[in-house]
Design a protein around this motif. Structure first.
Motif, PDB file in Angstrom:
ATOM      1  N   PHE A 128      59.631   6.941  42.246  1.00 29.71           N
ATOM      2  CA  PHE A 128      59.683   5.496  42.455  1.00 29.71           C
ATOM      3  C   PHE A 128      59.340   5.200  43.906  1.00 29.71           C
ATOM      4  CE2 PHE A 128      62.416   6.437  38.867  1.00 29.71           C
ATOM      5  CZ  PHE A 128      62.040   5.474  37.943  1.00 29.71           C
ATOM      6  N   VAL A 180      58.708  -0.237  42.541  1.00 30.19           N
ATOM      7  CA  VAL A 180      59.943  -0.971  42.290  1.00 30.19           C
ATOM      8  C   VAL A 180      59.792  -2.421  42.753  1.00 30.19           C
ATOM      9  CG1 VAL A 180      61.302   1.132  42.521  1.00 30.19           C
ATOM     10  CG2 VAL A 180      61.036  -0.377  44.505  1.00 30.19           C
ATOM     11  N   THR A 214      64.022  -1.981  36.703  1.00 28.71           N
ATOM     12  CA  THR A 214      65.411  -1.613  36.990  1.00 28.71           C
ATOM     13  C   THR A 214      66.055  -0.991  35.762  1.00 28.71           C
ATOM     14  OG1 THR A 214      65.629  -3.359  38.651  1.00 28.71           O
ATOM     15  CG2 THR A 214      67.670  -2.485  37.699  1.00 28.71           C
ATOM     16  N   ALA A 254      64.340   2.499  34.964  1.00 30.42           N
ATOM     17  CA  ALA A 254      64.806   3.564  35.853  1.00 30.42           C
ATOM     18  C   ALA A 254      66.204   4.019  35.464  1.00 30.42           C
ATOM     19  CB  ALA A 254      64.786   3.093  37.295  1.00 30.42           C
ATOM     20  N   ALA A 258      68.634   6.380  37.406  1.00 28.80           N
ATOM     21  CA  ALA A 258      68.369   6.015  38.797  1.00 28.80           C
ATOM     22  C   ALA A 258      68.639   4.533  39.025  1.00 28.80           C
ATOM     23  CB  ALA A 258      66.922   6.336  39.169  1.00 28.80           C
ATOM     24  N   ILE A 278      67.938   0.971  41.122  1.00 25.23           N
ATOM     25  CA  ILE A 278      67.022   0.175  41.945  1.00 25.23           C
ATOM     26  C   ILE A 278      67.748  -1.112  42.302  1.00 25.23           C
ATOM     27  CG2 ILE A 278      64.860  -1.121  42.032  1.00 25.23           C
ATOM     28  CD1 ILE A 278      63.727   0.847  39.989  1.00 25.23           C
ATOM     29  N   HIS A 304      66.264   2.681  46.208  1.00 22.34           N
ATOM     30  CA  HIS A 304      65.819   3.315  44.971  1.00 22.34           C
ATOM     31  C   HIS A 304      65.896   4.835  45.120  1.00 22.34           C
ATOM     32  CE1 HIS A 304      61.914   4.593  46.668  1.00 22.34           C
ATOM     33  NE2 HIS A 304      61.984   3.458  47.356  1.00 22.34           N
ATOM     34  N   SER A 305      65.764   5.515  44.016  1.00 19.40           N
ATOM     35  CA  SER A 305      65.825   6.972  44.026  1.00 19.40           C
ATOM     36  C   SER A 305      64.684   7.563  44.840  1.00 19.40           C
ATOM     37  CB  SER A 305      65.747   7.496  42.588  1.00 19.40           C
ATOM     38  OG  SER A 305      65.555   8.891  42.581  1.00 19.40           O
TER      39      SER A 305
END
Length: 214
Positions: free
Chosen positions: A83, A120, A156, A159, A165, A167, A178-179
């Protein structure tokens, strides 16, 4: 100028920003930890002991060429996901540079894998912006796909559901938490390994990709 605390202002700001980055990284990994993933220590990422096999939800997005790109295009292929966003002023330049190096290492090893970077910040990252960003890192777009064309809410949820993950937008800025991890996805569309994108072990990743090809 030195403050009464004995630190120059720029040093205080740098330390504060470093703390924000560390907290952001922990927040991104922390959600995954709550879902059964491990925290990835710098240079020591190893998801081999983690119960992964997360199914990546179906997606049909738009790539950097303005063309549709979906999970169906990856069926039966090994791929690596991450991301990012083009306005990122902190970790993305580093993780994208590492992904570019990984692409070169995979090619040199004769290992076939697709790379997929999900922005993202889809409202800002048009296909043209993604192409410009990719060119900055000399990305080979024959097997590296930069995706957009969805809503912020959708990415979002995607993810969270597919990669465990987080966001989150950072208030009063154009930045996001984010990741920073790299996710290795097998031919069946399931996440099988997670690696630290800030300190990737290229040899280990190449070996894992090769093992999935056989």
């Amino acid at each position: 100028m030195v403050s009464r605390y004995g630190q120059q202002p720029w040093r205080r700001r740098m330390r504060a920003w470093t703390a924000v980055l560390l907290c952001s990284g922990l927040a991104a990994v922390g959600c995954g930890s709550a879902q059964g993933a491990t925290s990835m220590q710098a240079g020591k990422s190893d998801s081999s002991q983690v119960n992964l096999n997360w199914q990546v939800p179906y997606f049909r997005d738009t790539d950097e060429q303005g063309q549709p790109f979906s999970l169906s295009d990856l069926r039966g292929k090994v791929w690596m996901a991450d991301f990012m966003f083009t306005n990122c002023t902190s970790v993305c330049p580093l993780t994208t540079a590492h992904m570019a190096k990984l692409q070169r290492r995979l090619r040199q090893a004769g290992v076939d894998a697709q790379l997929v970077s999900f922005t993202v910040d889809p409202s800002h990252d048009t296909p043209q912006r993604l192409r410009t960003y990719a060119a900055k890192y000399q990305a080979d777009l024959t097997n590296w796909h930069f995706l957009t064309g969805y809503s912020s809410r959708s990415i979002t949820r995607f993810a969270r559901d597919g990669f465990k993950a987080v966001i989150e937008s950072i208030p009063k800025s154009n930045q996001y938490t984010h990741s920073t991890e790299f996710y290795l996805v097998g031919p069946d569309g399931k996440v099988v390994h997670v690696y630290d994108g800030l300190h990737p072990n290229y040899a280990k990743i190449v070996a894992a990709v090769r093992s999935l090809e056989t």
